[in-house]
Design a protein around this motif. Structure first.
Motif, mmCIF file in Angstrom:
data_model
loop_
_atom_site.group_PDB
_atom_site.id
_atom_site.type_symbol
_atom_site.label_atom_id
_atom_site.label_comp_id
_atom_site.label_asym_id
_atom_site.label_seq_id
_atom_site.Cartn_x
_atom_site.Cartn_y
_atom_site.Cartn_z
ATOM 1 N N LEU A 109 36.801 30.163 48.891
ATOM 2 C CA LEU A 109 36.357 29.145 47.939
ATOM 3 C C LEU A 109 36.248 27.789 48.631
ATOM 4 O O LEU A 109 35.285 27.046 48.407
ATOM 5 C CB LEU A 109 37.334 29.070 46.762
ATOM 6 C CG LEU A 109 37.035 27.960 45.755
ATOM 7 C CD1 LEU A 109 35.736 28.240 45.016
ATOM 8 C CD2 LEU A 109 38.176 27.824 44.758
ATOM 9 N N THR A 112 33.011 27.443 50.380
ATOM 10 C CA THR A 112 31.892 27.161 49.483
ATOM 11 C C THR A 112 31.859 25.689 49.095
ATOM 12 O O THR A 112 30.794 25.056 49.066
ATOM 13 C CB THR A 112 32.001 28.025 48.214
ATOM 14 O OG1 THR A 112 31.962 29.401 48.585
ATOM 15 C CG2 THR A 112 30.850 27.739 47.255
ATOM 16 N N ASP A 127 30.690 27.705 40.824
ATOM 17 C CA ASP A 127 31.584 27.253 41.883
ATOM 18 C C ASP A 127 32.697 26.373 41.313
ATOM 19 O O ASP A 127 33.858 26.487 41.708
ATOM 20 C CB ASP A 127 30.803 26.483 42.948
ATOM 21 C CG ASP A 127 29.859 27.375 43.751
ATOM 22 O OD1 ASP A 127 30.130 28.597 43.813
ATOM 23 O OD2 ASP A 127 28.870 26.866 44.288
ATOM 24 N N GLN A 287 32.967 33.699 41.623
ATOM 25 C CA GLN A 287 32.080 32.936 42.486
ATOM 26 C C GLN A 287 30.903 33.775 42.978
ATOM 27 O O GLN A 287 29.811 33.251 43.213
ATOM 28 C CB GLN A 287 32.894 32.425 43.681
ATOM 29 C CG GLN A 287 32.134 31.535 44.638
ATOM 30 C CD GLN A 287 32.949 31.263 45.878
ATOM 31 O OE1 GLN A 287 33.813 32.053 46.250
ATOM 32 N NE2 GLN A 287 32.673 30.162 46.528
#
Length: 299
Positions: A109, A112, A127, A287
């Motif tokens: 994460l 991202t 997100d 996600q």
């Protein structure tokens, strides 16, 4: 055996190896400081990578690559393995293995989120939602099931674990612009990281004699987690017809890791760890799920 079957075999081998590393970290840190573990593990990893290059008949490529890419190799080697593992091992030294490894899984994460400013990628609605779910899981783990009380089991350890995800994610983002061949590039990173780790240990008075158990643990961590497993994963990604199928295997690792932590270290797995890990994995899965076009556009 088809290429896809070989990809699954290599991918599962990498995941099984990675599932052992939280236990290996914790056992090794009973005999070594975090910096010593970085030093000795980096040495064994460098040896394993050089062995792989020798087996491939590519050792002759090392010196020309060093001359051409020494600046990039020094910079990336300072990030990974040196700084990343130094901070990650600090987290494992301060936290139970079950908590450190669960928090570490938020790196996907983090990557991202970092890609938005670094690679100029546009943020997506899922997100932000995934971030809320994942970091809620971190909060549950860090407070051992008391998120509203905000009483952290070890705030410094949690901080180190989260910083390590930033370093790891940032390393792989900048690695997207790396023109070096992956195994050769990783070898050069360790070639530069090793003297950095030695200088760190020298400056902190940590170059004394160490127990053989620590050396054995560092050999396992360096050769397997830092070196050979990376090559296995690369092979799986090259052979597969679907990157997503292989990438999804990684979700098996935290569950296997918790089982090994319980069996080999004797940590009682807390309900808060399971609940927090469920939130983290749920956020990572969320996600990956594309929102419907209508929802994504806000209509």
């Amino acid at each position: 055996m088809t290429s896809q079957q070989k990809a699954y075999l290599y991918g599962l081998g990498a995941v099984l190896a990675w599932s052992t590393v939280a236990t290996a970290f914790k056992i090794s840190l009973q005999h070594l400081s975090p910096a010593q573990l970085v030093l000795y593990a980096s040495a064994f990893s460098l040896l394993s990578l050089l062995s792989i290059l020798a087996w491939q008949g590519r050792l002759g490529e090392l010196l020309p690559a060093l001359r051409q890419h020494w600046r990039r190799s020094l910079l990336l080697g300072a990030v990974n393995p040196f700084a990343y593992y130094l901070i990650l091992f600090q987290a494992y030294d301060l936290l139970p293995a079950q908590e450190a490894q669960a928090i570490n899984y938020t790196w996907a994460l983090t990557m991202t989120l970092l890609a938005i400013p670094v690679l100029k990628q546009k943020p997506r609605p899922q997100d932000a939602l995934a971030a809320l779910v994942c970091y809620a899981g971190v909060l549950v783990i860090a407070t051992r099931g008391q998120p509203l009380a905000l009483e952290f089991s070890n705030l410094a350890g949690v901080g180190y674990a989260l910083v390590s995800t930033v370093l790891w994610a940032g390393y792989w983002l900048f690695n997207t612009r790396d023109r070096r061949e992956p195994v050769l590039g990783l070898t050069l990173n360790f070639l530069f990281a090793l003297p950095l780790a030695w200088l760190w240990c020298l400056g902190h008075g940590e170059l004394g004699a160490v127990a053989w158990q620590g050396i054995a643990g560092a050999a396992y961590v360096g050769a397997l987690e830092m070196g050979f497993t990376f090559v296995l994963w690369l092979a799986a990604m090259k052979l597969t017809s679907s990157t997503a199928r292989i990438a999804n295997l990684i979700f098996l690792a935290p569950l296997l890791s918790l089982l090994l932590i319980y069996l080999l270290i004797g940590e009682q797995i807390l309900p808060s760890t399971l609940n927090g890990l469920a939130l983290i994995l749920g956020g990572l899965i969320l996600q990956k799920i594309p929102l419907p076009r209508r929802a994504a556009s806000g209509c």
